[in-house]
Scaffold this motif. Structure first.
Motif, mmCIF file in Angstrom:
data_model
loop_
_atom_site.group_PDB
_atom_site.id
_atom_site.type_symbol
_atom_site.label_atom_id
_atom_site.label_comp_id
_atom_site.label_asym_id
_atom_site.label_seq_id
_atom_site.Cartn_x
_atom_site.Cartn_y
_atom_site.Cartn_z
ATOM 1 N N UNK A 44 22.026 67.911 38.202
ATOM 2 C CA UNK A 44 21.313 68.407 39.379
ATOM 3 C C UNK A 44 21.095 67.266 40.380
ATOM 4 N N UNK A 45 20.650 66.123 39.879
ATOM 5 C CA UNK A 45 20.413 64.976 40.755
ATOM 6 C C UNK A 45 21.709 64.469 41.358
ATOM 7 N N UNK A 46 22.775 64.460 40.564
ATOM 8 C CA UNK A 46 24.069 63.980 41.064
ATOM 9 C C UNK A 46 24.617 64.910 42.141
ATOM 10 N N UNK A 47 24.507 66.206 41.925
ATOM 11 C CA UNK A 47 24.992 67.181 42.905
ATOM 12 C C UNK A 47 24.197 67.078 44.197
ATOM 13 N N UNK A 48 22.884 66.906 44.076
ATOM 14 C CA UNK A 48 22.049 66.745 45.260
ATOM 15 C C UNK A 48 22.473 65.502 46.037
ATOM 16 N N UNK A 49 22.776 64.434 45.324
ATOM 17 C CA UNK A 49 23.246 63.217 45.976
ATOM 18 C C UNK A 49 24.581 63.405 46.664
ATOM 19 N N UNK A 50 25.472 64.156 46.051
ATOM 20 C CA UNK A 50 26.777 64.391 46.669
ATOM 21 C C UNK A 50 26.669 65.250 47.918
ATOM 22 N N UNK A 51 25.717 66.148 47.957
ATOM 23 C CA UNK A 51 25.492 66.939 49.171
ATOM 24 C C UNK A 51 25.074 66.009 50.310
ATOM 25 N N UNK A 52 24.216 65.031 50.004
ATOM 26 C CA UNK A 52 23.831 64.046 51.029
ATOM 27 C C UNK A 52 25.035 63.222 51.473
ATOM 28 N N UNK A 53 25.941 62.932 50.555
ATOM 29 C CA UNK A 53 27.127 62.145 50.887
ATOM 30 C C UNK A 53 28.085 62.903 51.811
ATOM 31 N N UNK A 54 27.984 64.209 51.865
ATOM 32 C CA UNK A 54 28.865 65.002 52.723
ATOM 33 C C UNK A 54 28.510 64.849 54.197
ATOM 34 N N UNK A 55 27.331 64.330 54.486
ATOM 35 C CA UNK A 55 26.891 64.113 55.863
ATOM 36 C C UNK A 55 27.144 62.651 56.221
ATOM 37 N N UNK A 56 27.923 62.420 57.260
ATOM 38 C CA UNK A 56 28.272 61.052 57.638
ATOM 39 C C UNK A 56 27.060 60.221 58.036
ATOM 40 N N UNK A 57 25.982 60.864 58.452
ATOM 41 C CA UNK A 57 24.776 60.120 58.852
ATOM 42 C C UNK A 57 24.003 59.577 57.657
ATOM 43 N N UNK A 58 24.160 60.168 56.489
ATOM 44 C CA UNK A 58 23.378 59.755 55.322
ATOM 45 C C UNK A 58 24.234 59.221 54.184
ATOM 46 N N UNK A 59 25.518 59.078 54.399
ATOM 47 C CA UNK A 59 26.406 58.637 53.322
ATOM 48 C C UNK A 59 26.265 57.152 53.044
ATOM 49 N N UNK A 60 26.442 56.777 51.818
ATOM 50 C CA UNK A 60 26.530 55.358 51.456
ATOM 51 C C UNK A 60 27.649 55.179 50.435
ATOM 52 N N UNK A 61 27.673 56.026 49.443
ATOM 53 C CA UNK A 61 28.671 55.937 48.380
ATOM 54 C C UNK A 61 30.074 56.264 48.886
ATOM 55 N N UNK A 62 30.169 57.249 49.770
ATOM 56 C CA UNK A 62 31.473 57.685 50.270
ATOM 57 C C UNK A 62 31.824 57.087 51.634
ATOM 58 N N UNK A 63 31.088 56.074 52.060
ATOM 59 C CA UNK A 63 31.335 55.470 53.365
ATOM 60 C C UNK A 63 32.781 55.000 53.536
ATOM 61 N N UNK A 64 33.390 54.311 52.573
ATOM 62 C CA UNK A 64 34.792 53.906 52.750
ATOM 63 C C UNK A 64 35.733 55.101 52.940
ATOM 64 N N UNK A 65 35.477 56.184 52.243
ATOM 65 C CA UNK A 65 36.316 57.377 52.417
ATOM 66 C C UNK A 65 36.139 57.978 53.808
ATOM 67 N N UNK A 66 34.879 58.067 54.262
ATOM 68 C CA UNK A 66 34.634 58.598 55.608
ATOM 69 C C UNK A 66 35.304 57.711 56.678
#
Length: 73
Positions: A44-66
């Motif tokens: 649940x926590x991981x999925x919630x974090x991935x939803x945040x990663x889908x927004x370019x304004x709040x991403x940190x983990x997926x920043x290189x991909x964005x």
């Protein structure tokens, strides 16, 4: 109440009535439910974090991909 506790309580409430389904917190069944609930809580926590990663304004983990997808240096 922690998300793990909420999952464990929900699973315990879904058990059918009867003496075959131990309700005391020290029983093997309740400890099993607690273990499964911990994993559900982790997911649940991981999925919630991935939803945040889908927004370019709040991403940190997926920043290189964005940056790659958007052609940024």
């Amino acid at each position: 109440m922690a998300i793990e506790d909420r999952y464990r309580r929900q699973m315990a409430q879904l058990l059918p009535p009867g003496s075959a389904w131990a309700r005391d917190s020290d029983s093997v069944l309740q400890r099993l439910l607690a273990g499964v609930a911990r994993e559900f809580g982790r997911l649940h926590k991981r999925i919630t974090g991935l939803v945040r990663e889908a927004d370019t304004r709040t991403t940190s983990e997926l920043l290189p991909d964005w940056e790659r997808v958007l052609g940024l240096p």
